[in-house]
Design a protein around this motif. Structure first.
Motif, PDB file in Angstrom:
ATOM      1  N   GLN A   8       0.793  -1.231   0.000  1.00  0.00           N
ATOM      2  CA  GLN A   8       0.000   0.000   0.000  1.00  0.00           C
ATOM      3  C   GLN A   8       0.826   1.283   0.000  1.00  0.00           C
ATOM      4  N   THR A 191       1.145   6.161   2.402  1.00  0.00           N
ATOM      5  CA  THR A 191       0.458   4.868   2.454  1.00  0.00           C
ATOM      6  C   THR A 191      -1.031   5.093   2.252  1.00  0.00           C
ATOM      7  N   GLY A 193      -4.774   4.078   2.417  1.00  0.00           N
ATOM      8  CA  GLY A 193      -5.543   3.206   3.306  1.00  0.00           C
ATOM      9  C   GLY A 193      -6.653   2.465   2.595  1.00  0.00           C
ATOM     10  N   THR A 217      -3.985   0.985   8.561  1.00  0.00           N
ATOM     11  CA  THR A 217      -3.038   1.788   7.783  1.00  0.00           C
ATOM     12  C   THR A 217      -1.683   1.878   8.486  1.00  0.00           C
ATOM     13  N   HIS A 333      -5.431   7.611   5.570  1.00  0.00           N
ATOM     14  CA  HIS A 333      -4.287   7.702   4.655  1.00  0.00           C
ATOM     15  C   HIS A 333      -3.119   8.267   5.438  1.00  0.00           C
TER      16      HIS A 333
END
Lengths: 344, 155
Positions: A8, A191, A193, A217, A333
């Motif tokens: 991710q 990253t 989510g 996350t 996120h």
């Protein structure tokens, strides 16, 4: 060469920088523990406008203008505006972009919008698609109450898990390429989510709805980058509130992640003091946005913080889905930020 | 497929348990006492007004109770407009929702809120967003009860 790391996360090898940032908040927020750190206070909740909605978008517009002027630049220097808010059809962002005349991508991630825009902005700057761009978001207590809950003058009690929507706005100017070289705070990773839902249906318990997404996350970022809490000075969440933060700690421990609680800084828990009677803390797009602009980014620039993982969390519900009894999907996120020493 | 949905149900149940364990609870005892005091105070005020109209002004009981409703609704609307009633409600909970003053508050609050969306689609359309359900089911059940009473009398 691929910039992807694991499932991710993306790395931002050119280190897009934070050029400037600005925050504007309302009166209640200015009376909180971080009150003295915001750039501007709106004493009148109408902000000199004829409706609360107009007040909110004027606040967003002012935050962007202030951010641009703090960077010593002109609006015309900004190549992109990435913004969003909580109102239907993200009208605050769209209407503010109309006056600002900056090329605009509207984003919606509910209260996760500021870290969503920083993630996407960081990738655009790293990819060479923008040299100077602004990420911004806002929320207003009165517009959120109208849209999601009940009229302001209705005599009802708020539940113990309810959170108080922050009247506030934050704008962050990012730079890519040569313009980023002078920045003392830089973005290193983002990253994205996943949307998670563990069946919470109570719209007055956003913290519980969003905590699983925050946990997921953080775990994904750690797995993808090989880092852990030890590598960060702080892990900053957006607006989980007191219950959401407690749940996050519990969920991370269930996953086998050791959590040093003093490293978990939730903007929703911090923005108001307990005597302000907000129940579970602050929420709203403007909560995380104004707090990072008032506290986290200045500390990073000054080098008091060296590395921070910032993840704002969003509850992706609407009044319609609540009435239809649907559970609340959450998302978070993350962006990793670092202090960069001058000349490094 | 079946085990997947079973796992999800288990996960949801486990999380609900965790949330219930960590969530702060409403203070029921405090809430009940406050509701009783404020609700009682509003009703005592109503009784005072009724007695005033019935005995001092010699309205008769029926007219006195109508006059009382008018006075209480006016007071509640005024306090809502002044931004006081929501504070009473925050303190008293059901104590200020259940009496007729709560009903007036639930009509005046949206009227104020949606004034900016215009008189027709704002105030006009939204006036009964909160009181509407009470009216629909209140009037609806009174019709049913009325019909039952009518047939009981006939038989």
């Amino acid at each position: 060469m691929s910039k992807r790391m694991g499932a991710q996360t993306v790395s931002l090898p050119s280190r897009p920088g934070v050029l400037a940032f600005a925050s504007i908040v309302g009166q209640k927020e200015s009376e909180g523990p971080y009150g003295g750190k915001f750039d501007r206070i709106i004493e009148d909740e109408m902000n000199g406008q004829k409706s609360f909605e107009a007040a909110e978008r004027a606040m967003l517009e002012d935050a962007v203008r202030l951010c641009v002027s703090k960077a010593g630049r002109q609006l015309s220097d900004v190549q992109l505006l990435l913004a969003g808010d909580l109102l239907n059809q993200i009208i605050s962002a769209g209407f503010a972009a109309r006056s600002l005349a900056i090329p605009f991508y509207g984003l919606y991630g509910a209260c996760s919008t500021i870290s969503e825009s920083l993630s996407i902005g960081g990738m655009l700057a790293d990819g060479g698609f923008a040299d100077v761009l602004v990420c911004a978001t806002c929320s207003h207590f009165c517009t959120a109450e109208r849209q999601y809950r009940t009229p302001l003058e209705l005599g009802t009690q708020r539940t113990p898990t309810a959170q108080w929507t922050v009247t506030g706005s934050g704008a962050v100017m990012l730079a890519g390429g040569a313009a980023a070289k002078s920045c003392a705070a830089v973005l290193t990773h983002a990253t994205c989510g996943k949307v998670l839902d563990l069946g919470i249906t109570d719209a007055n318990n956003m913290g519980a709805a969003m905590a699983p997404a925050a946990c997921d996350t953080i775990a994904a970022h750690f797995a993808d980058t090989g880092r852990g809490f030890d590598d960060f000075d702080l892990v900053v969440t957006g607006d989980l509130g007191h219950l959401g933060r407690d749940l996050l700690i519990e969920l991370l421990r269930e996953k086998g992640v050791k959590v040093p609680e003093e490293k978990l800084f939730d903007c929703g828990c911090e923005i108001f003091s307990p005597r302000q009677d907000t129940h579970s803390g602050g929420s709203g797009c403007g909560c995380a946005a104004s707090m990072i602009c008032a506290h986290i980014l200045p500390e990073l620039e000054a080098g008091h913080l060296n590395r921070v993982l910032f993840l704002a969390t969003g509850a992706l519900l609407s009044p319609t889905t609540t009435m239809q009894g649907e559970s609340i999907p959450g998302v978070a996120h993350a962006v990793a930020l670092e202090h960069r020493k001058a000349g490094a | 497929m079946e085990t997947k949905s079973h796992n999800r149900a288990q996960q949801i149940e486990r999380y609900a348990g965790l949330v219930a364990r960590l969530a702060p609870k409403s203070d029921m005892a405090k809430g009940v006492v406050r509701a009783f005091l404020v609700g009682g105070l509003i009703c005592t005020l109503g009784q005072g007004i009724t007695d005033f109209f019935a005995y001092k002004m010699e309205f008769g009981t029926q007219a006195a109770s109508t006059a009382t409703s008018i006075c209480l609704i006016f007071l509640s609307a005024l306090l809502t407009g002044l931004g006081v009633y929501d504070r009473i409600g925050k303190f008293a909970g059901a104590g200020s929702i259940v009496p007729i003053t709560g009903f007036a508050n639930s009509v005046v609050a949206p009227a104020m809120e949606f004034r900016r969306e215009g008189l027709v689609m704002g105030v006009g359309a939204k006036l009964f967003t909160l009181a509407g359900p009470v009216l629909v089911y209140g009037i609806g059940s009174s019709v049913i009860v009325g019909l039952i009473a009518f047939f009981m009398e006939v038989m």
